[in-house]
Motif scaffolding. Structure first.
Motif, PDB file in Angstrom:
ATOM      1  N   UNK A 463       0.817  -1.203   0.000  1.00 28.55           N
ATOM      2  CA  UNK A 463       0.000   0.000   0.000  1.00 28.55           C
ATOM      3  C   UNK A 463       0.847   1.248   0.000  1.00 28.55           C
ATOM      4  N   UNK A 464       0.240   2.340   0.336  1.00 27.90           N
ATOM      5  CA  UNK A 464       0.991   3.594   0.415  1.00 27.90           C
ATOM      6  C   UNK A 464       0.289   4.590   1.345  1.00 27.90           C
ATOM      7  N   UNK A 465       1.045   5.564   1.790  1.00 25.93           N
ATOM      8  CA  UNK A 465       0.551   6.609   2.687  1.00 25.93           C
ATOM      9  C   UNK A 465       1.028   7.945   2.168  1.00 25.93           C
ATOM     10  N   UNK A 466       0.118   8.906   2.057  1.00 24.43           N
ATOM     11  CA  UNK A 466       0.472  10.225   1.553  1.00 24.43           C
ATOM     12  C   UNK A 466       0.020  11.297   2.535  1.00 24.43           C
ATOM     13  N   UNK A 467       0.941  11.883   3.300  1.00 23.81           N
ATOM     14  CA  UNK A 467       0.575  13.017   4.159  1.00 23.81           C
ATOM     15  C   UNK A 467       0.424  14.265   3.297  1.00 23.81           C
ATOM     16  N   UNK A 468      -0.523  15.129   3.687  1.00 18.32           N
ATOM     17  CA  UNK A 468      -0.757  16.328   2.902  1.00 18.32           C
ATOM     18  C   UNK A 468      -0.775  17.585   3.731  1.00 18.32           C
ATOM     19  N   UNK A 469      -1.453  18.583   3.241  1.00 22.49           N
ATOM     20  CA  UNK A 469      -1.464  19.888   3.895  1.00 22.49           C
ATOM     21  C   UNK A 469      -2.514  19.954   4.996  1.00 22.49           C
TER      22      UNK A 469
END
Length: 736
Positions: A463-469
């Motif tokens: 899977x993947x994890x994307x932190x944002x603003x």
């Protein structure tokens, strides 16, 4: 020959209490046309009441009041004269006047003596010919706000003349109570010889001001004083002080007031009495609450039962009563306040299953509202509050507490958060300040680091994890390529209110073997963040959603909005939304009065109006309560051919909680997510609501409110055969 009369009144000061709701609705229910003037929106006016802008009568923002009593009665005294003058034939009634039977008087003179002896005339009910000498002279008298009334005591008049001569005339707001009200009305009635136009005491005031507490006693006491002459009945708003101080702001059991609210279907718990003049009552704390959802409220001192009751009925929240002593030790011995507190809640329509007694410190959990009135920091040492701060607060909790001067509570709270002062009072020589505490937000680096680590582990290698603003993030956990469930959650809730610190539905979706894309908001943002839009654009462009045989977007309330709004990124997906908003754009839904925190955000663009853009989905299933007015209006905006409306009558905005209590949330959600839930299957499962105490109570109350009394009696008897529903049993008794 009698004629149908219209009555009018005025309200200044926000939401109505149950007393004003009762009085307004009584005129509607008795078939008498009633108009309510106001200078701002009022959120809880009973249906059938005509609304008009007060500026039609007096265009002003200068709402003068009797300063000593902090009362807008002075402005109302002035307003009623102009209302009668500009609306010939309209009868003024105060908002604490109840329609005992319709006022069908032929004469334009409608007023009554308020005391035995037939001298003093009250103006709670007032009708005058629009061109009468009495009205003309009173309008002229009130033009001068420093006039010296000839009906005041001679000593007072002399003092006022002396002040005026010294250049310090006394403004009407500083003059005696009633100078533009009963005192003035009485003077002109006698000066103009109109005593024969005044109705006897029994017409409006069979229970005088001095006897007003009889409305709070056994109903037969007040009923025995009514006569055939009685029409509009003055309930005396001054009773609010007694109701707030001794009766938790709601009608006493068995009283005449309780009988009236049951007769007209008024729920006092949704509109408690919050204050009277300068006095404020605990239920009024709900006005200071600046959060839009409460799942759990806890009381650790036993001093907030009217506030807790109001929270439960407004938010349908669970209640925790913490069995602690003055040293903060939990479960050492039974707290003396808990049995009475529990009995009070149950007697006021709180299901016992919604009340948890906390007897072990290990059971302390984060709550949305923590009550500590007359507790630690006031009656008990401040330091013992620490364990509750550590275990019961999350970043969006609100702590209500009293602080005794010299207790050290204010320095203590500097490390907890921001304390907003709500009110002050004195206890002997000590000053006590009531505050609402908003916890300090967690350090961004620490919070994000904690979630970063958890999310990275959950994503795993596939899977993947994307932190944002601004705290937003996406987490993808890959499992089966057959089904992907896209969920929308609040990171703060996931991290502080769930022991496993997982996005909503993580374990449930994992058990089905489905893949999951969790979209986490950085607070109550409704996901209105450019970074979030960009992520969905990129996923669509990359063909991310195309690799799954089936994609389902799911969310509730704010998440329900997002599930619909972002569905265009996966055309042909299924959407399941519980109590969703269609948008919170005030130019589109000006009637949406909730969620002020997000009113200034931009709800335009391809992911903007959920009701419009969700047409790209294959199927949109909207679960909502059609009797929740705002939820129903949002649901009605979803009109595309792909929409299926699944009604859940009388179960409230927090549908998930209600369905879970009935044991049918899991099969409904599972069926909706795997695509097997048909409307027929849904409504078969929903039959379980017939055994729900909440549903039974709401159904019974609506039947009474509609005036179907034989049906209400039959329904009530049927319910009581199934379970001892206290609210229904009491309601049935009120019909006799």
């Amino acid at each position: 020959m009698t004629r149908t009369r219209e009555v009018g009144t005025l309200w200044i000061g926000g939401a109505l209490s149950w007393m004003e709701q009762l009085c307004l609705k009584s005129f509607v229910d008795k078939g008498q046309k009633i108009t309510l003037f106001s200078y701002e929106d009022i959120p809880n006016v009973p249906a059938g009441v005509i609304r008009r802008d007060g500026r039609e009568i007096i265009d002003t923002d200068d709402f003068i009041k009797y300063e000593q009593k902090n009362s807008y009665a002075l402005f109302a005294d002035w307003f009623r004269l102009h209302m009668i003058h500009q609306n010939p034939g309209m009868i003024w009634i105060d908002t604490d006047v109840y329609c005992h039977r319709p006022m069908d008087y032929d004469s334009d003179y409608v007023m009554g003596f308020e005391l035995p002896g037939e001298h003093r005339v009250n103006n709670a009910v007032l009708g005058l010919p629009a061109d009468s000498d009495m009205l003309t002279q009173m309008l002229a008298f009130t033009e001068d706000r420093s006039s010296i009334a000839p009906f005041l005591p001679k000593g007072r008049q002399a003092k006022m003349r002396k002040l005026a001569a010294a250049g310090k005339p006394q403004h009407v707001s500083e003059q005696p109570w009633g100078v533009w009200g009963p005192l003035m009305i009485t003077h002109y009635v006698h000066a103009l010889g109109l005593q024969d136009k005044v109705m006897p005491l029994n017409a409006f005031y069979p229970i005088t001001f001095r006897e007003r507490l009889k409305f709070l006693r056994k109903s037969t006491v007040a009923e025995g004083l009514m006569t055939d002459e009685t029409t509009a009945l003055h309930l005396w708003a001054s009773n609010k002080r007694q109701l707030g101080r001794l009766h938790d702001g709601i009608p006493p059991k068995g009283s005449y007031l309780e009988k009236l609210i049951e007769k007209h279907g008024i729920n006092p718990h949704l509109a408690p009495i919050k204050g009277r003049g300068t006095a404020t009552f605990d239920a009024g704390l709900i006005e200071a609450l600046d959060i839009d959802d409460v799942s759990v409220v806890a009381d650790i001192s036993g001093g907030a039962r009217s506030f807790v009751l109001a929270l439960h009925h407004k938010f349908d929240c669970d209640i925790q009563l913490v069995n602690t002593n003055r040293r903060g030790v939990i479960g050492e011995e039974p707290a003396a306040w808990i049995p009475d507190y529990t009995a009070f809640l149950v007697s006021n329509d709180v299901d016992e299953t919604r009340i948890q007694i906390v007897n072990d410190a290990a059971d302390l959990r984060p709550v949305d509202v923590l009550c500590n009135l007359s507790g630690f920091g006031d009656q008990y040492k401040t330091g013992f509050l620490q364990k509750f701060v550590d275990h019961c607060l999350h970043s969006n909790t609100r702590l209500f507490m009293d602080i005794r001067k010299g207790s050290g509570a204010f320095p203590f709270l500097r490390n907890v958060g921001k304390a907003d002062q709500l009110s002050t009072r004195t206890d002997g020589a000590a000053q006590i300040t009531r505050v609402c505490v908003t916890p300090k937000p967690p350090e961004p680096a620490d919070a994000e680091a904690g979630w970063d680590q958890i999310a990275t582990e959950l994503a795993g290698q596939d899977g993947w994890y994307r932190p944002g603003t601004n705290g937003h993030s996406f987490l993808y956990t890959r499992r089966s390529m057959d089904t992907l469930v896209v969920t929308f959650d609040n990171l703060d809730i996931a991290m502080t209110k769930r022991t496993d610190r997982r996005p909503w539905g993580y374990s449930f979706i994992k058990d089905q073997g489905w893949s999951m894309l969790g979209v986490l908001a950085g607070g109550w943002t409704w996901y209105r963040e450019p970074w979030v839009y960009d992520q969905f654009d990129q996923l669509k462009a990359d063909g991310f959603f195309d690799q799954f045989k089936r994609v389902v977007f799911y969310g509730a309330s704010m998440g329900g909005y997002a599930a619909c709004a972002f569905s265009p990124s996966a055309p042909g997906c299924d959407v399941v939304a519980i109590s969703p908003q269609s948008t919170v754009d005030k130019t589109v839904v000006p009637w949406e009065t909730r969620y002020k925190v997000v009113w200034k955000r931009d709800f335009t663009g391809p992911y903007g109006d959920a009701a419009t853009v969700s047409r790209a989905a294959r199927r949109v299933s909207i679960l909502y309560d059609p009797y929740e007015p705002l939820d129903a209006q949002h649901a009605a905006r979803f009109t595309n051919d792909n929409v299926t409306h699944l009604r859940a009558p009388l179960l409230g905005h927090r549908l998930g909680s209600s369905l879970n209590q009935m044991g049918i949330l899991s099969p409904i959600i599972l069926g909706a997510l795997d695509g097997t839930l048909s409307p027929l299957d849904y409504y078969k499962l929903l039959r379980a609501r017939k055994g729900s105490v909440r549903y039974q109570r709401e159904l019974f109350n609506r039947t009474v409110a509609k005036g179907h009394l034989p049906l209400a009696r039959s329904l009530g008897a049927h319910i009581l055969k199934k379970n001892p529903n206290r609210a229904v049993r009491r309601g049935l008794a009120g019909l006799d």
